[in-house]
Design an enzyme around this catalytic site. Sequence first.
Site, mmCIF file in Angstrom:
data_model
loop_
_atom_site.group_PDB
_atom_site.id
_atom_site.type_symbol
_atom_site.label_atom_id
_atom_site.label_comp_id
_atom_site.label_asym_id
_atom_site.label_seq_id
_atom_site.Cartn_x
_atom_site.Cartn_y
_atom_site.Cartn_z
ATOM 1 C CG HIS A 159 -1.851 -1.330 1.543
ATOM 2 N ND1 HIS A 159 -2.661 -1.576 0.777
ATOM 3 C CD2 HIS A 159 -1.462 -2.376 2.200
ATOM 4 C CE1 HIS A 159 -3.221 -2.792 1.110
ATOM 5 N NE2 HIS A 159 -2.375 -3.150 1.881
ATOM 6 C CB SER A 280 14.233 21.361 -16.641
ATOM 7 O OG SER A 280 13.521 22.450 -16.901
ATOM 8 C CE LYS A 286 13.169 18.653 -12.159
ATOM 9 N NZ LYS A 286 11.780 18.825 -12.927
ATOM 10 C CD GLU A 293 9.106 11.248 -16.041
ATOM 11 O OE1 GLU A 293 9.277 12.226 -16.857
ATOM 12 O OE2 GLU A 293 9.274 11.932 -14.849
#
Length: 474
Positions: A159, A280, A286, A293
Amino acid sequence: MNQPLRLWGGRFGAEPDPSLTRLSRSEPSYFRLAPYDLAGSRAHIRELGRAGLLDDGEIATILRAIDEVAQQHAAGLIEPWPEDEDVHTFLERVLTQKLGPLGGKIRAGRSRNDQAANDLKLFLRHRARTLMTELMALQDALVAQAQAHKATPVPGVTHLQAAQPITFGHHLLAHAQAFSRDAGRLMDWDARNAVSPLGAAALAGSAIALNPELSAEELGYDASFENSVDAVGARDHVAEFLFVAAMLAVHLSRLAEEIVIWCTQPYRWISLHDSFATGSSIMPQKKNPDIAELTRGRSARLIGGVTTMLAALKSLPLSYNRDLAEDKRAAFEAVDGLALVLPAMAGMVATMTVETETMRKAASQGFTLATEVADFLARKGVPFSTAHDITGALVRLCEERDCELHEIDDADLAAVDPRLTPDIREHLTLEAALDARMARGGTSPARVAEQIERLSRDLARQRAWALEYRGPTP
């Protein structure tokens, strides 16, 4: 002057409307099947020789022409014309231009229906091996990282909540187990579908190509079709391949999701190599897990491919219908998507740095050792339901004191329950908790090492399967 070729039309009194032509013409990507179509043509030419339609000299001439076309196509020297309806039309046109009237004999005893089924099946059987090779690289990367971290503690979660300590190697091998099953599905798929449709012709079988089992053997199949209608009308082998690909994509997506989480600031369990991350355009600091992704996003398209194929088949009467052309679109997207994703994921996993101290610190937080307390009491004869309640009370006390389980003093242990004796402390370490899970499949480092050994043997079987393929490999 070279003229376009159409494999049909003798009974028509009008030219096809341009809208029909545009709709009917194959997608450009479908012409990638040319090497497999040529392989089928070689087998078919030999079958025409066995049938007495071609003599030895004609067979040799046509086979030389096929080899020339194959070389020219591989070199990019010949390409389809806009008027070529499909790969079969394209190649028969080119061969006829080379051979003259002799080229007109090639079509005897076969149909685009069995050619289309054969081309895609050969393509998928071949690409299943290349995908297996790429999948093995990812498994190798996971196994190597697991070997390096078979004793590195990390919080196991359910969970998304800290549950019990496990080793990071054990967690990585959970992903490897899923990928190993995917590899097994590829092999099972191939074993079930290594059946040649060549010789089924349009649907009834051929009155000329009477030895389809010999063509099947030449093309690396295990057998030829049992039923000619099924051979040209079935596409469950495509739907099944798409399911295997989609299941693999889902497993890739689950690993990708965890990599994204592990890279976040709250976790910082891993850091990605600069060559497998992006930045980025506005925020110089970044470092983004784009591979993970993009993999996560690509899985949606592969899931959609299964749905597309099943929907196309759902109400389709036997035998062949042009609806079946959707098989190539979905199959190519699955193969191409995995061919992009798998090497990137393998490289990312192989080169990532594991922050072992951060993991170790997190492994005992959130009272992950609470189960050790309950097990300690159970081994003393306390009913587990009672042991569960006692442990819950101890956790509540630790929360009130803002301390971990191993930090509570002996007096407080006894106050919660007299059976919580000081010797419980030897069980309240990460190493003790890990070593206690020593059954087969458990997270004990010794058992993790055994799991790695078994996976390595499975990888050897996968490699052998990929190398033993006897079909055409353009």
